[in-house]
Design a protein around this motif. Structure first.
Motif, mmCIF file in Angstrom:
data_model
loop_
_atom_site.group_PDB
_atom_site.id
_atom_site.type_symbol
_atom_site.label_atom_id
_atom_site.label_comp_id
_atom_site.label_asym_id
_atom_site.label_seq_id
_atom_site.Cartn_x
_atom_site.Cartn_y
_atom_site.Cartn_z
ATOM 1 N N LEU A 111 -10.561 4.817 -1.526
ATOM 2 C CA LEU A 111 -9.980 5.618 -0.448
ATOM 3 C C LEU A 111 -9.252 6.852 -0.964
ATOM 4 C CD1 LEU A 111 -8.638 2.740 1.808
ATOM 5 C CD2 LEU A 111 -10.608 4.182 2.254
ATOM 6 N N ALA A 125 -1.413 13.558 -7.180
ATOM 7 C CA ALA A 125 -1.687 12.888 -5.897
ATOM 8 C C ALA A 125 -2.064 13.865 -4.783
ATOM 9 C CB ALA A 125 -0.489 12.061 -5.484
ATOM 10 N N ASP A 126 -1.377 14.980 -4.672
ATOM 11 C CA ASP A 126 -1.670 15.931 -3.587
ATOM 12 C C ASP A 126 -1.323 17.342 -4.036
ATOM 13 O OD1 ASP A 126 1.196 16.624 -2.584
ATOM 14 O OD2 ASP A 126 1.154 14.449 -2.779
ATOM 15 N N VAL A 164 -6.969 0.337 7.059
ATOM 16 C CA VAL A 164 -7.071 1.803 7.127
ATOM 17 C C VAL A 164 -8.521 2.216 7.316
ATOM 18 C CG1 VAL A 164 -6.859 3.913 5.769
ATOM 19 C CG2 VAL A 164 -4.984 2.268 5.794
ATOM 20 N N ALA A 165 -9.402 1.568 6.518
ATOM 21 C CA ALA A 165 -10.821 1.918 6.609
ATOM 22 C C ALA A 165 -11.372 1.587 7.992
ATOM 23 C CB ALA A 165 -11.597 1.152 5.547
ATOM 24 N N GLY A 186 2.933 -8.979 -4.923
ATOM 25 C CA GLY A 186 2.022 -10.012 -4.428
ATOM 26 C C GLY A 186 2.438 -11.442 -4.677
ATOM 27 N N GLN A 229 -4.769 -20.407 -7.795
ATOM 28 C CA GLN A 229 -4.188 -19.208 -7.192
ATOM 29 C C GLN A 229 -4.481 -17.983 -8.028
ATOM 30 O OE1 GLN A 229 -2.852 -18.740 -4.256
ATOM 31 N NE2 GLN A 229 -3.416 -20.862 -3.880
ATOM 32 N N LEU A 258 0.816 -1.216 0.000
ATOM 33 C CA LEU A 258 0.000 0.000 0.000
ATOM 34 C C LEU A 258 0.852 1.270 0.000
ATOM 35 C CD1 LEU A 258 -2.956 1.033 0.130
ATOM 36 C CD2 LEU A 258 -2.657 1.141 2.591
ATOM 37 N N ASN A 295 -5.932 15.465 -6.581
ATOM 38 C CA ASN A 295 -6.668 14.477 -5.800
ATOM 39 C C ASN A 295 -7.249 15.141 -4.545
ATOM 40 O OD1 ASN A 295 -7.644 11.973 -5.255
ATOM 41 N ND2 ASN A 295 -5.770 11.190 -4.369
ATOM 42 N N ALA A 347 -4.349 -3.959 3.863
ATOM 43 C CA ALA A 347 -3.996 -2.642 4.409
ATOM 44 C C ALA A 347 -5.120 -1.644 4.202
ATOM 45 C CB ALA A 347 -2.713 -2.153 3.750
ATOM 46 N N ALA A 348 -5.737 -1.721 3.018
ATOM 47 C CA ALA A 348 -6.823 -0.774 2.745
ATOM 48 C C ALA A 348 -7.971 -0.986 3.710
ATOM 49 C CB ALA A 348 -7.300 -0.960 1.300
ATOM 50 N N ALA A 376 -8.370 -4.956 -3.955
ATOM 51 C CA ALA A 376 -7.260 -4.050 -3.654
ATOM 52 C C ALA A 376 -7.325 -2.788 -4.499
ATOM 53 C CB ALA A 376 -5.937 -4.772 -3.890
ATOM 54 N N GLY A 422 3.943 -14.982 -1.624
ATOM 55 C CA GLY A 422 3.226 -16.095 -1.018
ATOM 56 C C GLY A 422 3.082 -17.262 -1.979
ATOM 57 N N VAL A 423 2.809 -16.947 -3.243
ATOM 58 C CA VAL A 423 2.667 -17.995 -4.259
ATOM 59 C C VAL A 423 3.990 -18.746 -4.415
ATOM 60 C CG1 VAL A 423 2.160 -18.446 -6.690
ATOM 61 C CG2 VAL A 423 0.894 -16.697 -5.472
ATOM 62 N N MET A 458 0.522 -19.214 -1.962
ATOM 63 C CA MET A 458 -0.701 -18.394 -1.846
ATOM 64 C C MET A 458 -0.402 -16.930 -2.202
ATOM 65 S SD MET A 458 -3.343 -20.089 -0.675
ATOM 66 C CE MET A 458 -4.387 -18.915 0.174
ATOM 67 N N SER A 459 -1.353 -16.321 -2.798
ATOM 68 C CA SER A 459 -1.155 -14.896 -3.059
ATOM 69 C C SER A 459 -1.333 -14.135 -1.758
ATOM 70 C CB SER A 459 -2.187 -14.409 -4.076
ATOM 71 O OG SER A 459 -3.448 -14.417 -3.483
ATOM 72 N N ARG A 460 -0.751 -12.976 -1.760
ATOM 73 C CA ARG A 460 -0.785 -12.233 -0.510
ATOM 74 C C ARG A 460 -1.324 -10.835 -0.801
ATOM 75 N NH1 ARG A 460 2.909 -9.442 2.551
ATOM 76 N NH2 ARG A 460 4.239 -9.406 0.737
ATOM 77 N N PRO A 461 -2.609 -10.653 -0.658
ATOM 78 C CA PRO A 461 -3.197 -9.366 -1.033
ATOM 79 C C PRO A 461 -2.933 -8.287 0.003
ATOM 80 C CG PRO A 461 -4.877 -10.800 -0.156
ATOM 81 C CD PRO A 461 -3.614 -11.579 -0.113
ATOM 82 N N LYS A 462 -1.686 -7.906 0.134
ATOM 83 C CA LYS A 462 -1.353 -6.907 1.155
ATOM 84 C C LYS A 462 -2.101 -5.584 0.991
ATOM 85 C CE LYS A 462 2.921 -7.390 0.357
ATOM 86 N NZ LYS A 462 4.345 -7.140 0.277
ATOM 87 N N PRO A 463 -2.187 -5.055 -0.264
ATOM 88 C CA PRO A 463 -2.886 -3.775 -0.385
ATOM 89 C C PRO A 463 -4.310 -3.843 0.109
ATOM 90 C CG PRO A 463 -1.634 -4.283 -2.353
ATOM 91 C CD PRO A 463 -1.609 -5.518 -1.495
ATOM 92 N N LEU A 464 -4.985 -4.952 -0.181
ATOM 93 C CA LEU A 464 -6.375 -5.065 0.245
ATOM 94 C C LEU A 464 -6.466 -5.067 1.763
ATOM 95 C CD1 LEU A 464 -9.344 -5.565 -0.336
ATOM 96 C CD2 LEU A 464 -8.861 -8.003 -0.272
#
Lengths: 299, 615
Positions: A233, B464-465, B13-14, A165, A215, A139, B435, B9-10, A226, A168-169, B1-7
Motif C-alpha cells: 500500500l 515517507a512524503d 483500507v484496501a 502485537g 502462536q 497501522l 515515496n 487495518a491494511a 502485515a 492478545g498472546v 492469541m496474536s493480534r495482527p492489527k496492521p494486517l
C-alpha cells in the motif's frame, strides 16, 4: 525436593523420544510433510538465497522481458531478474516476520505467565498494560514511525509489529497460567518451597511452550501479511527489495492490473506468500498433534 | 492469541478503497456521455492532476487544497501561454484585452462577464481579489516577510481604479519595476466581492499602503496583520460556488466533483459540455484504469511505463506533447564531504548513464537531459549560441574519466573495486527520494546500480512524503537527493531553483545577498565560481535575470549555464515533457501538438477559446 520435581516434570515430558514423536507426527499425512518441506525451503531461501546471487543486475534494454532461459520469471521495470528478486527478497520478509513473532511471543508469554501466576496487584498492573497495548493502533503507529525510520532493517519493523502485537498472546497465556497454577504439580511445587522464578520458568513455561509455539507460527502468517501489505500500500517507505515492494511496484508503477507485462512480477511474490502460508498451516497440524495428547491418542 | 492489527487495518483500507472506487465508477457510469454542441455536448469527464478532490475542502481557491478547478470554475483575468520568449504572453480570461505600461496595467473586462448568480463582474471583484493576494503572500512585500521572496514571483499593486465601461487601471507600486507584472496580475485568482468582501477588513488597502510604505515598523505590523487575515480567508468556506468561469460546482463527493455549465458565462455559446465530471484518484494506476476503459475525455500525463502507454493508445487515445520546463535532477549538499569537491560531482556525472536512467524512470514523459545548464534543453538550445552550446560538457558516460577525476582528488580504489575517500574511509552513497514518486524511485534503482557497479555502494532511500522530504532537505539532512529544477519557462525562476533560497541567496529588486547559514540553504555551494578564468556570482546573476528583459538575458544565461555545467551543483537527469491524452469519442476539436499555449493550460481554458465540441 528438587529431585522430586524434576522427576515429576520428566514424567510428563519424556514419555517417548521427542524426535521419534516429531517424525511420527510430521509423516502421518503427506500434507504435514509437504508443509515442513515448504517451510524449510523458504527458510533456506531466506538464509542462503542471497549467497547464490550477486548484486541485482539491471538491463534498461530488457524491461518487463518475458520468461526465458536467462530470466526464468522474466524481468521487472529495471530489467532485473524477477526470480533473483523473489529469492533475495525473502530474507527481509521472513526475518521481519520471525522477529515480530519472536517479540510477540517473548512479551506475551512472559507477561501472561507472570500475571497469571502472581495474580493480585501484579496481575492488575500487567493486564492494564496489556489493555493499553491492545488499544495501540498498529497501522497509524507504523505510518507515524515511518517518518523517523526507513524500515530498511527487519529489526525495526519486526520490533514495531511485535511490540504492538503481543497483547492478545498475553491475555491468552494468562488464562492458561491461571488454570495451570491450580494443578496438583504446581501445588506440590509451591508446597516444596520452590522459588517463584523456578515455578514460572521450570514448571509453567514448559506447559505453555506448545501453545506459545503454535502462536509463534500463526503470528508469522499474520506478520508476513502485515508487512507485505504495508509495503504494497506504500504506507511505509522502503529502501530494500522485498516481496511487498515487488507487489507495490508491479501494481502502481508497472501496471500489472492493466497489462500483462508486469503480471509475473506481481504473481511471483504472491505465490511465495501463498506457499509460505500454506506450508505453515499444514505443518501446524503436526505441531498440534505433537503437543496435544488427546490427538496423539486418537491417532 | 496474536493480534495482527496492521494486517486487519491494511485489508480494511484496501477494502474501503476498492469499495470507494467501485462506487465512484458506478456513479459515473450512470451518467450519459451523449454528443451535441453549444451546451448540449453531454458530460466531459476528466481528472485534475494539479488539484485533487479533497473531501470536505471548501470551494475557495485560496485554501491550500481546495475543491476548485482552474479553467472550469476557478478564474483568472488571463491564462499564461508559458512562452519562454515572452513570459507575459497571455490567453484572455475575464480580461478581454489589456495594455501594459511602466505604471501598471489597463484591463478591459470581457463584455457581459458575469458570476453564476447573474451579477456582473466589476472592479470591486478585481480589487478584492488583488487585496486577497496580499494576504496570501503572493503579492508584494508581505511575501518577503517569509524570507523566500523571489523577484518576479510576487506582484505589487498599489491601487485599482474603475475607468468605466469595464475598463480597470491596476497600478504597480511606484518605484518597483517587476518585469512580469502583467502576467502575475492577470493570473491572480478572481473571486466575487459579494462572497469574499466581507472576509476582508474595511481598511485592507490602508494596510497594503502601509506594507508598501517606507516606515519599516508600520510595514512589519501591517504585514503581520495581512498574514493573519490571510489565514481567515484561506479557511473561509463559501456556502455555494459562485463562479465567473464556464462551469460552476454543483456537488463534490469523495469520488468526483460535478460541475454544471454556467449559463451566465461571458462566452457560454462556446462551451459545449453541459457538465464536467472530475474524477477522484489516489494513484496513477487508477487513471490508467479509467483510460483503458475509455472513461476520460482528457487525461493529463501521469508517469507510466511504455506498456501502459501502448495500451492507452490502443484504447483510442491521442497523445499530445508540449514543453514542460521541468527537469529532474540529482542534487548535492556541498556541506557534506566529498560532495564539496567539484571533481567528485563531475565524476558522478560521468558514471550515471542518463539515457538508461530515463528509459527506466520516465520512459514516456522524459527526455534524457542532453547536458546540465539549469534550464531544460529546449530553453538552453534556443537561448545559447552554437559556440556556447559546443563548450558545454555533456558528461557522456565515461568510467575512465570518472576514475581519473577521483584519483586526481585523492580517492583510492581497493582490491575489491570499491572506492575510498581521500582519508581512507569507504565511500557509500544514500540517494534520497520520495515515496509515491514512482519515476524517481525507479530511476534511483538504476542510478544506485550504476554507482555500485562503479565501486561506490549506493542505496536508494525513500522519504515517507514530499512535505517531509522538502523539510528534511532544507534542513540539510540529505547529502544526495532528487530535486526539480527549471520550474517554468521564466529563466530567472529556473535559476532561482538552484541559486535562490535553497542556496543561501535572497533576492530583492535584482540584488542578491548571500548567507551560507540561512535556514533554507541546503546546497551550500560557494558564493562565487571561477568559470573560464572569470569569477562570477551565480546568485547575483540569477537575481539580475529577474530585472532583465527577456531579449537582453542571453549573456547572463550563458554565464550561468557555463557555471552550472562546470560546477554541477546538481546533475540534470531528464527533462520532463508535458504529455497528455484526449479521446475523440464523445468530443472533438481538441488542440493539437504544437499549440503549446493551449496545451499548457487545462481543458476549461481550451473551451473558453471555442475548443472541445460535442460530437
Amino acid at each position: 525436593m528438587a529431585t522430586a520435581t524434576a522427576t515429576l516434570a520428566a514424567s510428563v515430558r519424556s514419555r517417548r523420544p521427542a524426535w521419534a514423536a516429531f517424525r511420527k507426527a510430521v509423516t502421518r499425512t503427506p500434507g504435514r510433510l509437504a508443509g515442513l518441506i515448504i517451510i524449510v525451503f523458504f527458510v533456506l531461501m531466506g538464509i542462503c538465497g542471497p549467497w547464490f546471487y550477486g548484486r541485482l543486475a539491471v538491463d534498461p534494454n530488457a524491461l518487463y522481458a518475458p520468461p526465458s532461459a536467462k530470466h526464468w520469471l522474466g524481468t521487472d521495470f529495471a530489467g532485473s531478474d524477477v526470480l533473483q528478486e523473489v529469492v533475495t527478497g525473502a530474507r527481509y520478509v521472513l526475518a521481519t516476520a520471525a522477529l515480530s513473532a519472536l517479540f510477540t511471543s517473548l512479551f506475551g508469554v512472559t507477561i501472561g505467565l507472570v500475571a497469571g501466576y502472581q495474580r493480585g496487584l501484579t496481575d492488575s498492573v500487567l493486564m492494564r498494560l496489556t489493555d493499553f497495548v491492545l488499544t495501540i493502533p498498529g497501522l497509524p503507529l507504523l505510518i507515524l514511525l515511518s517518518t523517523v525510520w526507513s524500515f530498511g532493517s527487519p529489526w525495526e519493523m519486526g520490533l514495531v509489529l511485535g511490540i504492538t502485537g503481543w497483547g492478545g498472546v498475553a491475555r491468552a497465556v494468562r488464562a492458561q497460567a491461571l488454570s495451570l497454577r491450580e494443578r496438583g504439580f504446581l501445588e506440590a511445587a509451591r508446597g516444596l518451597g520452590l522459588s517463584r522464578r523456578h515455578i514460572i520458568v521450570k514448571e509453567m513455561l514448559p506447559n505453555i511452550a506448545p501453545y506459545a509455539t503454535m502462536q509463534l507460527m500463526l503470528s508469522m502468517i499474520a506478520f508476513v501479511g502485515a508487512e507485505v501489505g504495508l509495503f504494497f500500500l506504500g504506507l511505509v517507505p522502503f529502501s530494500s527489495t522485498n516481496w511487498g515492494v515487488m507487489l507495490n511496484q508491479a501494481v502502481f508503477s508497472g501496471g500489472a492490473m492493466e497489462t500483462p507485462a508486469a503480471l509475473i512480477y506481481l504473481l511471483a511474490p504472491l505465490v511465495c506468500i501463498l506457499l509460505l502460508t500454506l506450508g505453515i498451516v499444514l505443518f501446524l497440524d503436526a505441531i498440534d498433534e505433537l503437543f496435544n495428547p488427546r490427538l496423539r491418542e486418537r491417532a | 492469541m496474536s493480534r495482527p492489527k496492521p494486517l486487519v487495518a491494511a485489508i480494511a483500507v484496501a477494502t474501503i478503497a476498492a469499495t470507494a472506487l467501485s462506487a465512484c465508477s458506478s456513479s459515473s457510469a450512470k451518467k450519459s456521455n451523449g454528443g451535441g454542441g453549444g451546451g448540449t455536448g453531454g458530460v466531459f469527464t476528466s481528472i485534475d492532476a494539479n488539484n485533487k478532490i479533497t473531501a470536505g475542502a471548501p470551494m475557495n481557491p485560496f485554501n491550500a487544497a481546495p475543491n476548485m478547478f482552474l479553467g472550469y470554475n476557478e478564474m483568472q483575468m488571463g491564462f499564461s501561454k508559458y512562452d519562454p520568449s515572452d513570459p507575459n504572453a497571455m490567453l484572455p480570461g475575464l480580461a478581454a484585452s489589456w495594455t501594459s505600461s511602466d505604471a501598471g496595467l489597463t484591463v478591459q473586462l470581457q463584455p457581459n462577464a458575469k458570476w453564476s448568480d447573474g451579477t456582473p463582474v466589476t472592479v470591486a471583484d478585481i480589487k478584492t481579489s488583488l487585496a486577497i493576494a496580499y494576504t496570501q503572500g503572493t503579492a508584494g512585500p508581505v511575501a518577503s516577510a517569509g524570507g523566500t521572496v523571489v523577484a518576479g514571483s510576487n506582484f505589487e499593486v498599489s491601487d485599482v481604479k474603475d475607468l468605466g465601461g469595464g475598463k480597470i487601471e491596476i497600478d504597480q507600486q511606484p518605484g518597483v519595476k517587476n518585469l512580469y507584472f502583467q502576467r502575475l496580475v492577470l493570473s491572480a485568482y478572481i473571486v466575487s466581492d459579494k462572497v469574499y468582501g466581507s472576509q476582508l477588513p474595511a481598511d485592507i488597502w490602508s494596510q497594503i499602503a502601509a506594507v508598501q510604505g517606507s516606515d519599516q515598523s508600520a510595514a512589519g505590523a501591517a504585514a503581520t496583520k495581512l498574514s493573519a487575515e490571510g489565514k481567515t480567508i484561506a479557511a473561509f468556506a463559501p456556502a455555494k460556488d459562485v463562479s465567473a468561469g464556464p462551469f460552476v460546482e454543483t456537488r463534490v463527493n469523495p469520488g468526483e466533483a460535478l460541475l454544471d455549465r454556467n449559463q451566465y458565462f461571458y462566452a457560454a455559446n462556446k462551451i459545449s459540455p453541459k457538465q464536467v465530471i472530475l474524477r477522484s484518484y489516489s494513484g496513477n494506476q487508477q487513471i490508467w484504469g479509467y483510460m483503458n476503459g475509455g472513461e476520460l475525455d482528457y487525461a493529463p500525463y501521469t508517469s507510466m511505463p511504455t506498456n501502459i502507454l501502448n495500451q492507452v493508445l490502443g484504447a483510442g487515445y491521442t497523445r499530445m506533447d508540449a514543453p514542460s520546463y521541468v527537469s529532474a535532477s540529482i542534487a548535492f549538499n556541498e556541506k557534506q564531504a566529498p560532495y564539496n569537491l567539484t571533481p567528485v560531482r563531475q565524476a558522478l556525472a560521468y558514471v550515471i548513464d542518463r539515457d538508461a536512467v530515463t528509459k527506466v524512470g520516465e520512459p514516456v514523459g522524459g527526455i534524457a537531459a542532453p547536458t546540465t545548464t539549469g534550464l531544460v534543453g529546449s530553453q538552453s538550445d534556443t537561448i545559447l549560441s552554437g559556440d556556447q552550446k559546443a563548450a558545454l560538457n555533456p558528461y557522456k558516460p565515461d568510467p575512465a574519466k570518472a576514475t581519473s577525476l577521483l584519483q586526481g582528488a585523492g580517492f583510492t580504489k581497493d582490491s575489491s573495486g570499491k572506492w575510498h575517500l581521500p582519508g581512507g574511509a569507504p565511500w557509500t552513497i544514500t540517494l534520497q527520494t520520495v515515496n509515491g514518486f514512482s519515476d524517481w524511485i525507479a530511476a534511483s534503482t538504476i542510478v544506485a546500480n550504476e554507482l555500485t557497479a562503479f565501486g561506490i555502494p549506493t542505496t536508494a532511500a525513500i522519504t515517507a512524503d514530499f512535505a517531509t522530504y522538502q523539510k528534511e532537505m532544507a534542513a540539510g539532512k540529505y547529502a544526495v537527493g532528487w530535486w526539480l529544477v527549471a520550474l517554468g519557462p521564466q529563466t530567472d525562476k529556473a535559476y532561482a531553483r538552484i541559486y535562490g533560497s535553497a542556496d543561501g541567496f535572497s533576492v530583492s529588486n535584482g540584488q542578491a545577498t548571500y548567507n551560507d547559514s540561512a535556514p533554507t540553504n541546503w546546497e551550500h555551494t560557494p558564493q562565487t565560481y571561477t568559470v573560464n578564468g572569470q569569477s562570477i556570482n551565480p546568485g547575483q546573476l540569477a537575481a539580475q535575470l529577474s530585472v532583465t528583459p527577456v531579449a537582453d538575458q542571453q549573456p547572463i544565461i550563458a554565464q550561468l549555464a557555463a557555471a552550472t555545467n562546470q560546477e554541477l551543483p546538481m546533475i540534470q537527469i531528464w527533462n520532463y515533457t508535458h504529455v497528455m491524452f484526449t479521446l475523440d469519442k464523445r468530443f472533438t476539436n481538441f488542440p493539437k501538438t504544437g499549440q503549446d499555449d493551449l496545451l499548457n493550460n487545462p481543458p476549461g481554458v481550451w473551451m473558453m477559446q471555442g475548443y472541445v465540441q460535442g460530437k
